[in-house]
Motif scaffolding. Sequence first.
Motif, mmCIF file in Angstrom:
data_model
loop_
_atom_site.group_PDB
_atom_site.id
_atom_site.type_symbol
_atom_site.label_atom_id
_atom_site.label_comp_id
_atom_site.label_asym_id
_atom_site.label_seq_id
_atom_site.Cartn_x
_atom_site.Cartn_y
_atom_site.Cartn_z
ATOM 1 N N ILE A 6 0.621 -0.876 0.005
ATOM 2 C CA ILE A 6 -0.109 -0.436 0.793
ATOM 3 C C ILE A 6 0.893 1.335 0.301
ATOM 4 O O ILE A 6 0.387 2.267 -0.860
ATOM 5 C CB ILE A 6 -0.529 0.094 1.287
ATOM 6 C CG1 ILE A 6 -2.068 -1.192 0.831
ATOM 7 C CG2 ILE A 6 -1.489 1.604 1.652
ATOM 8 C CD1 ILE A 6 -3.118 -1.037 -0.092
ATOM 9 N N GLY A 7 1.384 1.106 0.566
ATOM 10 C CA GLY A 7 3.061 2.220 0.787
ATOM 11 C C GLY A 7 3.239 3.036 0.050
ATOM 12 O O GLY A 7 3.500 3.951 -0.864
ATOM 13 N N LEU A 42 -9.007 -0.075 0.975
ATOM 14 C CA LEU A 42 -9.466 0.529 1.594
ATOM 15 C C LEU A 42 -9.306 0.352 3.175
ATOM 16 O O LEU A 42 -8.452 0.987 4.086
ATOM 17 C CB LEU A 42 -11.593 0.853 1.262
ATOM 18 C CG LEU A 42 -11.906 1.881 0.742
ATOM 19 C CD1 LEU A 42 -13.464 2.353 0.532
ATOM 20 C CD2 LEU A 42 -11.495 3.445 1.529
ATOM 21 N N SER A 43 -9.446 -1.376 3.596
ATOM 22 C CA SER A 43 -9.698 -1.241 3.753
ATOM 23 C C SER A 43 -8.344 -1.782 4.952
ATOM 24 O O SER A 43 -8.016 -1.386 6.008
ATOM 25 C CB SER A 43 -10.109 -3.505 4.446
ATOM 26 O OG SER A 43 -11.495 -3.218 4.307
ATOM 27 N N GLU A 44 -7.452 -2.025 3.556
ATOM 28 C CA GLU A 44 -5.724 -2.235 4.001
ATOM 29 C C GLU A 44 -5.480 -0.396 4.748
ATOM 30 O O GLU A 44 -4.650 -0.217 5.351
ATOM 31 C CB GLU A 44 -5.428 -2.158 3.143
ATOM 32 C CG GLU A 44 -4.847 -3.536 2.405
ATOM 33 C CD GLU A 44 -4.217 -4.524 3.890
ATOM 34 O OE1 GLU A 44 -3.016 -3.981 3.851
ATOM 35 O OE2 GLU A 44 -4.830 -5.404 3.965
ATOM 36 N N ILE A 45 -5.889 0.578 3.693
ATOM 37 C CA ILE A 45 -5.328 1.482 4.215
ATOM 38 C C ILE A 45 -6.061 2.074 5.040
ATOM 39 O O ILE A 45 -5.118 2.901 6.414
ATOM 40 C CB ILE A 45 -6.008 3.028 3.185
ATOM 41 C CG1 ILE A 45 -5.024 2.969 1.905
ATOM 42 C CG2 ILE A 45 -5.984 4.288 3.238
ATOM 43 C CD1 ILE A 45 -5.897 3.025 0.515
ATOM 44 N N LYS A 83 -4.633 12.676 3.183
ATOM 45 C CA LYS A 83 -3.488 11.637 3.322
ATOM 46 C C LYS A 83 -3.939 10.968 2.011
ATOM 47 O O LYS A 83 -2.433 10.905 1.425
ATOM 48 C CB LYS A 83 -2.902 10.376 4.029
ATOM 49 C CG LYS A 83 -2.578 11.611 5.576
ATOM 50 C CD LYS A 83 -2.071 10.120 6.218
ATOM 51 C CE LYS A 83 -1.148 10.211 7.278
ATOM 52 N NZ LYS A 83 -0.668 9.002 8.229
ATOM 53 N N LEU A 84 -4.978 11.220 1.424
ATOM 54 C CA LEU A 84 -5.346 10.296 0.042
ATOM 55 C C LEU A 84 -6.204 9.979 -0.024
ATOM 56 O O LEU A 84 -7.212 10.607 0.449
ATOM 57 C CB LEU A 84 -4.523 8.653 0.448
ATOM 58 C CG LEU A 84 -5.350 7.765 -0.957
ATOM 59 C CD1 LEU A 84 -4.632 7.217 -1.691
ATOM 60 C CD2 LEU A 84 -5.090 6.494 0.154
ATOM 61 N N ALA A 85 -6.819 10.591 -1.683
ATOM 62 C CA ALA A 85 -8.601 10.338 -1.507
ATOM 63 C C ALA A 85 -8.528 9.415 -3.001
ATOM 64 O O ALA A 85 -7.482 9.031 -3.814
ATOM 65 C CB ALA A 85 -8.545 12.433 -2.196
ATOM 66 N N PHE A 86 -9.896 9.241 -2.914
ATOM 67 C CA PHE A 86 -10.033 7.040 -2.991
ATOM 68 C C PHE A 86 -11.361 8.172 -3.865
ATOM 69 O O PHE A 86 -12.295 8.353 -3.785
ATOM 70 C CB PHE A 86 -10.622 6.645 -2.532
ATOM 71 C CG PHE A 86 -9.822 5.149 -2.413
ATOM 72 C CD1 PHE A 86 -10.469 4.207 -3.401
ATOM 73 C CD2 PHE A 86 -9.033 4.909 -1.822
ATOM 74 C CE1 PHE A 86 -10.198 2.897 -3.998
ATOM 75 C CE2 PHE A 86 -8.925 3.522 -1.839
ATOM 76 C CZ PHE A 86 -9.202 2.717 -3.034
#
Length: 488
Positions: A204-205, A241-244, A258-261
């Motif tokens: 994910i990184g 999403l869950s990992e994040i 931090k992030l947008a999905f």
Amino acid sequence: MDKILIGKGNRENYILLNKMNRHGLISGATGTGKTVTLKVLTEGLSEAGVPTILADVKGDLANISKPGEMNDKLNSRLEELGISNFDFKNYPVNMWDIYGEKGIPLRVTVSEMGPLMLANILELNDTQTGVLNIIFKVADSEGLLLIDLKDLKQMINFVGENREEISKTYGNVASQSLSAISRKLLFIEDAGGDLFFGEPAIDIGDLIRTDTSGKGLVNILNATKLISNPLLYSMLLLYLLSEIYENFPEVGDLDRPKLAFFFDEAHLLFKNTPKVLQDKIIQVVRLVRSKGVGVFFITQNPLDVPESISSQLSNRIVHQLRAYSPKELKAIKAVADTFRQDESMDLKEEIINLRTGEALVSFADESGAPTVADKALILPPHSSFATLTDEEYRALVGSSPLYTKYKDPIDRESAYEILLERIEREKSEAQRQKELDAQRKELERTQKSNRSQKTYIDKGIDSMLGTITRTIGREIARGLLGSMTKRK
Ligand SMILES: Nc1ncnc2c1ncn2[C@@H]1O[C@H](COP(=O)(O)OP(=O)(O)O)[C@@H](O)[C@H]1O
Ligand SMILES: [Mg+2]
């Protein structure tokens, strides 16, 4: 920059970076400007150093990697917007594809996905979920890695063969449950799960990066093929999403996300997918907010998103909606009612008459309250409208440093290989034992028939035969060990 200019109407309409985690919605009929709006947002985020993940259903997002060009239409839009110093730019893009055809292969291991999420996706009942849990536990205690679907299937066989013993330790394992799980796994396999599950698995990184100039990385998940399997599509997005959610610390409200999905064709997440999966998505979307992650849903009709999610979407952009049938008109009224409005505008009428690239917008303000709806002309993107040529596309995929990291699958020794070897070994041991028994019997028969005419000399032969039997036995044993060490 703490805000992104999206469009202009009665006022300048900005989406606030510190309110991105209040999530959002981009709606509109086909061809009304949703994708362009999504690009404008993504570009603004990238510029602000925020990485994004976009599920691309139509395959028309890769051109974010290419600077745009001036044309008449664009020029008149810029004039209307009163923008004179517009520059064309491109953004750092990584293309991903679970099929590995139109992007860097994106894989996940079975054990990372875990028994619970798998059970959700496979729609297992409680008993079957319990059994899947046991399968994972047994794999764990036997030191067997569950990486791909082969591993999981082999593991199911193993548990089936040792059902009685395993039931004693872990609780009842019904063979019906095992076959139900196997059957349901076939669906995932048919949908391309054999490619999706494997290694090297996505870190994910690698998605949450900025480039050397500080621009947020735009991760585009090519879903043109994936979308025909809503189950796998939803599974992948939910997994990410869950990992994040699990890997990001609790941060509350940040200056910028931090992030947008961005979920394109988001209605697919809520139609034809198992109820448990939908509930899980709703839950994760709610929770991920406090991790500084913004989630945007893109749909043809705002009502495609269930109320439980829709009510959490504070940043709204609604392009023109179709109003042919009474049902559609009713839907438009419902949509209009979701906006905060003043008397000057009849939102229902506005939604029906919006031009391409124009939208009703309302964003969370500094206090988090929705701004009054405004009819805004949306900015053009800084990147290109043109479709990338095959060559450009290949270059885009191949030039990513991550391509080298992920392109080749690795099939290291895991449950499948180890269990298969065990089975093979047991089989060949049984086979050799059978041969040995047959040889012994044959010798005994000769001994018996000789015994009838025994002499003193025969006694010597007897002992000789004993030696031969022992030698054969030893040779067989050595052969066995030999073949075992060879296979190692
Ligand atoms: N904000 C905009 N600026 C300039 N052109 C736009 C804008 N929005 C839409 N367009 C034009 O309309 C076309 C269709 O828009 P698009 O975003 O692909 O629609 P949708 O995704 O809703 O099907 C674009 O290719 C572009 O030519
Ligand atoms: Mg589109």
